[in-house]
Each structure stands twice: as C-alpha cells, then as structure tokens.
Write a protein that holds these residues in place. Structure first.
Motif, short mmCIF file in Angstrom:
data_model
loop_
_atom_site.label_atom_id
_atom_site.label_comp_id
_atom_site.label_asym_id
_atom_site.label_seq_id
_atom_site.Cartn_x
_atom_site.Cartn_y
_atom_site.Cartn_z
N THR A 1 -3.96 14.00 3.58
CA THR A 1 -4.83 12.90 4.00
C THR A 1 -4.06 11.76 4.66
O THR A 1 -3.41 10.97 3.99
CB THR A 1 -5.65 12.32 2.83
N HIS B 1 -9.83 11.13 0.37
CA HIS B 1 -8.62 11.73 -0.19
C HIS B 1 -8.97 12.91 -1.10
O HIS B 1 -8.30 13.94 -1.10
CB HIS B 1 -7.81 10.69 -0.95
N ARG C 1 0.37 4.77 7.72
CA ARG C 1 0.81 5.49 6.54
C ARG C 1 1.58 6.75 6.93
O ARG C 1 2.66 7.02 6.39
CB ARG C 1 -0.42 5.86 5.70
N ASN D 1 -4.78 7.15 8.31
CA ASN D 1 -4.13 5.84 8.47
C ASN D 1 -2.82 6.11 9.20
O ASN D 1 -1.84 6.52 8.58
CB ASN D 1 -3.88 5.20 7.11
N ASN E 1 -4.71 -0.76 8.44
CA ASN E 1 -4.86 0.58 9.01
C ASN E 1 -5.05 0.44 10.51
O ASN E 1 -6.02 -0.19 10.96
CB ASN E 1 -6.07 1.26 8.37
N PHE F 1 0.83 -1.20 0.00
CA PHE F 1 0.00 0.00 0.00
C PHE F 1 0.86 1.25 0.00
O PHE F 1 0.69 2.16 -0.82
CB PHE F 1 -0.92 -0.03 1.23
N PHE G 1 -4.64 5.67 -3.61
CA PHE G 1 -4.94 5.29 -2.23
C PHE G 1 -6.20 4.43 -2.15
O PHE G 1 -6.20 3.35 -1.55
CB PHE G 1 -5.11 6.54 -1.35
N VAL H 1 -12.04 5.47 1.08
CA VAL H 1 -10.70 6.05 1.14
C VAL H 1 -10.50 7.03 -0.01
O VAL H 1 -9.97 8.13 0.16
CB VAL H 1 -9.63 4.93 1.08
N THR I 1 1.38 3.87 -3.22
CA THR I 1 0.79 5.20 -3.04
C THR I 1 1.85 6.29 -2.94
O THR I 1 1.74 7.34 -3.56
CB THR I 1 -0.11 5.23 -1.79
#
Lengths: 289, 280
Positions: B218, B209, B224, B221, B100, B50, B80, B205, B54
């Motif tokens: 954004t 975003h 992330r 998460n 997440n 992920f 995303f 998601v 991204t």
C-alpha cells in the motif's frame, strides 16, 4: 458565538479566540483552592487506572502466550491489543479529567505545558508527584491481584530490548513523546478550539490515538515508555536491577521530547517570538484583513 | 447560525455557506508570508513523524520470531490510518494537513492550492519522508536492511497493471474522502466543526491498507514510497517506484474530477446558473 458577543479586546485584535495569559511560574495562591487539590486527586486516580488496566493487559498477554506454561502463541490480545489498551485508556481518561485537571496523566505532558507557561511550577510538580504515586498504586494493584504471574512475566516494566543500544532507546522515547505532546498542544490550542466551535471534548481522541500509534511503533524497542510515571511505577513495584538501570532513559527521553514539542508549537507553529517582534506589523495586517 | 444574522451576500443566494474563490495559479505573494513557510515546516514534520511511526511499526512486525509476535497486518494498517488521523488533526489549521503529494495534487487540480504551494508541499513531504525513514534505519539498522526496509514493491504473483490499478483506486478513496471532508457545503451541515474531518480521512487510509497491503504494501502516498525507496535503495523498489507516483496521481485526478464535476456539478451549474439560483 456571534460577532456581537466578542469582548472589546477580542474585537480589537480581529480574532475570534483569546490566548490565555501565561501562568505565573511561582503562583502559590492556588494552594489555597480546593480545585487545585481536586485536580491533583484526579491526576492520581487517572494515572492509577491507566497503569492498572494497561499493565494488567500486558501481564495477561504474556501469561497467555507463554508456550512453556501451556499457553498458545496467538492466545491473547497481542501487541495490537496492548497498544489499544494504552491508547484507548488515555482517550477515556483524558476525556474524563480534561475539565478538572487538564487531563495530563503524564509527567512529560505536564512538563511540556509547564514550559509553555500553561501551568505553574507548583501545579506541575504536584501533578508529577500525583502521577508517579498513582502509577505506583496502579501497578501495585496488578501485583496484588496476581503476584506470581506479575513477578514471572517482567512486571510490565519498561526496559531496553535486546539488540538495541541506549542511544536508540533514548531516540525512540524522544520522538515518541514529541508525537504525543505535539498532539496535546494541537488539541488544546485556543486558536484550534475557536475553529472547532469551542468543543474541546473532541480533543481526547487524537491524543489517545497518538499514544496508540507510538506504542505500535516502539513496543519492540523499549516496551514504549513515553510516560515517566508509567515507567517509574512499574520499576518501583517490580524492583528489578535492569528496570532501574534503564530508568533514566524513560525520564530523559520523554522530557527532551516534550521540550522539543513545546518549542516547535510555541515558536514555529504559533510563531510566538516572531509575533512579539512583528506585533505592530501583524496588527496592522490584521486590521487591514 | 440563524438566517437573520447571516450576511446580506448569503441571503441573496439562500445558502448558509460560501465556496472559497479558486486559488490563483501562480501566487508569488505567498513566498513573502511566514505562514507559507510555517505550512511547509508543518508538512515536513508531519510526514517525518508519519514515516517514522509507520515504517518502525512495519519493521517491528516483520522482526517477529513466531506467529502473533508482532502487531500484525491489522496493526500496520492501524499505524498508517491512525497516524494520518493524528497528523491531519494537528496540521489541518496550519497547512491543510495534506501529508501526501497525491492529496496536494488533487487539491491543486481543484484550485484549492496554488502551484507554488503545491510544489513546495510536495518537496517538503518527500524530504520529511526521507528523514522519517532515515530515523527508522538509524534506530534498527540490521532488521531494517534485512526485512525489506518498509519499501513499497509489487508483491509476487501480482502484475504491474494490478498494482497500478490498486494504487489508483486506493488513492481515489483517500482523496475523495479528503474532498468530502473539506467541502464547505458539508462543513455547513456539520455545523462548521472541522475537527470531524481528520477521522474519516484516517479511516480511509486504514481501510485501503487493509485491502491492498498484500498487493503493494500500500503506497497511495508517493512521499511514503519515495522516502522508503531512497533509504532502502534497492533495485526492485526503484524499478516499481513509478507505479507509486502514476497510480496515486491518477487516482487523485479521478477523485478531483468526480467531486468537482459530478458531485458539485461545477460545469453544469455554470451553464445553468440562472435556473439553479432560482431553485436554490
């Protein structure tokens, strides 16, 4: 499917799905069946259409955004549109050919499934040949339709972009293909299908999306291969020195990525090796559950 | 599934679904099961992929030299949302497809995962995020360092309060969608086809975003945001890091409370169980 309809073998294992037996590596009897040749034809046509739509989108984008030729910077579908073309086309074509050939459209996917004993060697090689031929014909159509634009704007070929070294290119192709083949394995997992009430038609969407995602991430690096037939077809028709120099990246990377995905799915997620080792214990556990 | 073949327990209260019992708070037995470690590995790999896809998309976009050279903010939002769809689809049957820490936290509050599993997942997700961004840095080091490292920070012109609020509401949308998608009552009405769950989660998601990329890039998460902060190691990214943990966790808490106590009315049902059974 109610419990009563379970076969004896399934009811004994207590599962509502049945893993198909591994395909024999040197199965040659399928050479005598029409369904085999129908599958090969389907892979050829699917890959032809895939390359035609995607490469035509790429050439269209480059010609329309060519400032020197009177184009505008934002006059075309953009890189997002190109990514959609690749991902969306895979979704459509996998949907159409899943029931005929398994909808591979990609030698790396075929290789991954071969490693997982889901296709025989004969079928795997035949699919790859059909895919490469289909890709070549697809790009050939694009060139026939707009020879000048095609030659001027890079022929849709995959090449390492300036500023990136070979290692980065290979790495990007490996991870990108891992994402794709891993999604294919998840989408075609019989255990997964049982929980989806055996509706495999829904599988193509995440596969198409994974192609779309990887293109968004790696178009700046290599133009995104993750499909050796796609890279091969464009290289053949464009026939440019750099395209051929970099061609090995688009075979080694995808095949390594597919191998890693096959290993990850078969031995980590499905625990094939551990299952064989602890088969007695797991069966007792299942009976108890 | 017709009524006739339904289990005796189900006909008793007239429902065609069964709510699973609350997960034990401290279930150490999980530590002995291979499926637990397989789930951790799946969460790690999923979060790694992920972040790789991204953040590579973000850096690739920022690297553009002219207008419309990159995939655009729309493309970033798609990266995303689409990646969450693909990865939730792939790992739903293995680990539940959280990817997440905020989702894990929300499900923990709703007693759907144990404390041990929740903590294990969060650690795996953070480690996976660090590795994923590490790949991006290895592949495009110079643009990575000069173009913000894909880190979440509060954009100029926005206060920390605004950013916090955006993260809370954004995560509420996501976790609320997760609860709806995984609700057993909902599954029964979808004829038990769980494959349809990842798509709205991915779209949630994507939508968030579209709305909050200008404010914070954004987060919604924590893994992330954490992964990018670790690899980028910039002071502002660390200064703002708390927003990307407090916001998402508060949003997840709000979503859990909303779904459990309002939509599913657990508390009210407990009080009036006799009457509600009669009406059902």
């Amino acid at each position: 499917m109610t419990k009563d309809e379970l076969t004896e073998e399934e009811s004994l294992s207590g599962k509502d799905y049945l893993d198909p037996p591994p395909v024999k590596t040197f199965e040659v009897r399928e050479l005598k069946k029409w369904s085999f040749y129908r599958a090969v034809i389907a892979e050829f046509i699917a890959t032809l259409l895939f390359l035609y739509v995607t490469v035509l989108t790429v050439i269209g984008f480059k010609s329309q955004t060519d400032i020197n030729a009177g184009g505008g910077a934002c006059a075309s579908v953009g890189l997002l549109g190109i990514s959609w073309a690749f991902g969306g086309m895979i979704f459509i074509l996998v949907y159409c050919t899943a029931g005929i050939s398994g909808g591979h459209i990609n030698p790396a996917v075929t290789f991954g499934l071969f490693l997982a004993s889901k296709v025989s060697l004969v079928r795997a090689v035949s699919y790859m040949v059909a895919q490469c031929l289909g890709a070549t014909c697809g790009v050939g159509l694009v060139k026939v339709f707009q020879s000048t634009y095609y030659n001027r704007y890079g022929g849709g070929a995959n090449m390492l972009s300036d500023g990136y070294n070979v290692g980065v290119g290979v790495g990007a192709e490996i991870i990108g293909t891992f994402v794709l083949v891993y999604t294919v394995f998840s989408a075609t997992d019989p255990k997964r299908n049982a929980r989806d009430s055996h509706i495999p038609v829904l599988a193509p969407l995440p596969i198409g999306f994974s192609v779309f995602m990887v293109h968004l991430a790696t178009i700046p690096i290599t133009g995104t291969g993750i499909n050796p037939a796609r890279s091969f077809g464009a290289a053949v028709i464009y026939n440019n020195q750099k395209a051929w120099d970099d061609q090995w990246i688009f075979w080694v990377g995808p095949f390594v990525g597919a191998a890693i995905a096959a290993f990850y799915h078969q031995f980590v997620l499905r625990a094939g090796a551990m299952k064989a080792y602890g088969s007695v214990r797991s069966q007792l556990h299942e009976l108890h559950a | 599934m017709s009524k006739e073949v339904s289990e005796e327990g189900k006909t008793h209260h007239g429902k065609d679904y069964v709510d699973p019992p609350p997960a034990p708070l401290l279930d150490m037995g999980e530590l002995k099961s291979w499926s637990f470690y397989r789930a951790l590995i799946a969460e790690f790999i999923a979060t790694l992929l992920f972040l790789y896809v991204t953040v590579a998309t973000v850096i690739g976009h920022k690297k553009q030299t002219g207008p419309c050279d990159g995939v655009g903010l729309l493309g970033i939002a798609w990266a995303f949302g689409g990646m969450i769809f693909v990865l939730v689809y792939c790992t739903a049957g293995i680990s539940g497809g959280h990817i997440n820490p905020a989702v894990t936290f929300g499900l923990f509050l709703a007693r759907k995962v144990s404390l041990v599993r929740a903590l294990g997942y969060m650690i795996a997700q953070c480690l996976g995020a660090i590795c994923g961004v590490g790949f991006v840095k290895a592949f495009m080091k110079t643009p990575y360092n000069t173009l913000g490292g894909g880190a979440n920070t509060v954009a100029d012109g926005y206060s920390k309060g605004t950013a916090l609020g955006a993260e809370i509401i954004g995560t509420f949308v996501l976790v609320y969608t997760v609860f709806s998608a995984t609700d057993p009552k909902r599954s029964a009405r979808d004829s038990h086809i769980p494959v349809l769950a990842p798509l709205p989660i991915g779209f949630a998601v994507f939508m968030v975003h579209l709305a909050t990329i200008p404010i914070t890039g954004t987060g919604i998460n924590p893994a992330r945001s954490f992964g990018a902060a670790v690899i980028y190691n910039n002071e502002k990214a660390w200064d703002d890091q708390w927003i990307f943990w407090v916001g998402p966790f508060l949003g997840a808490l709000a979503a859990a409370a909303y779904h459990q106590y309002i939509l599913r009315a657990s508390a009210i049902k407990a009080l009036g169980s006799f009457r509600s059974n009669a009406t059902n």
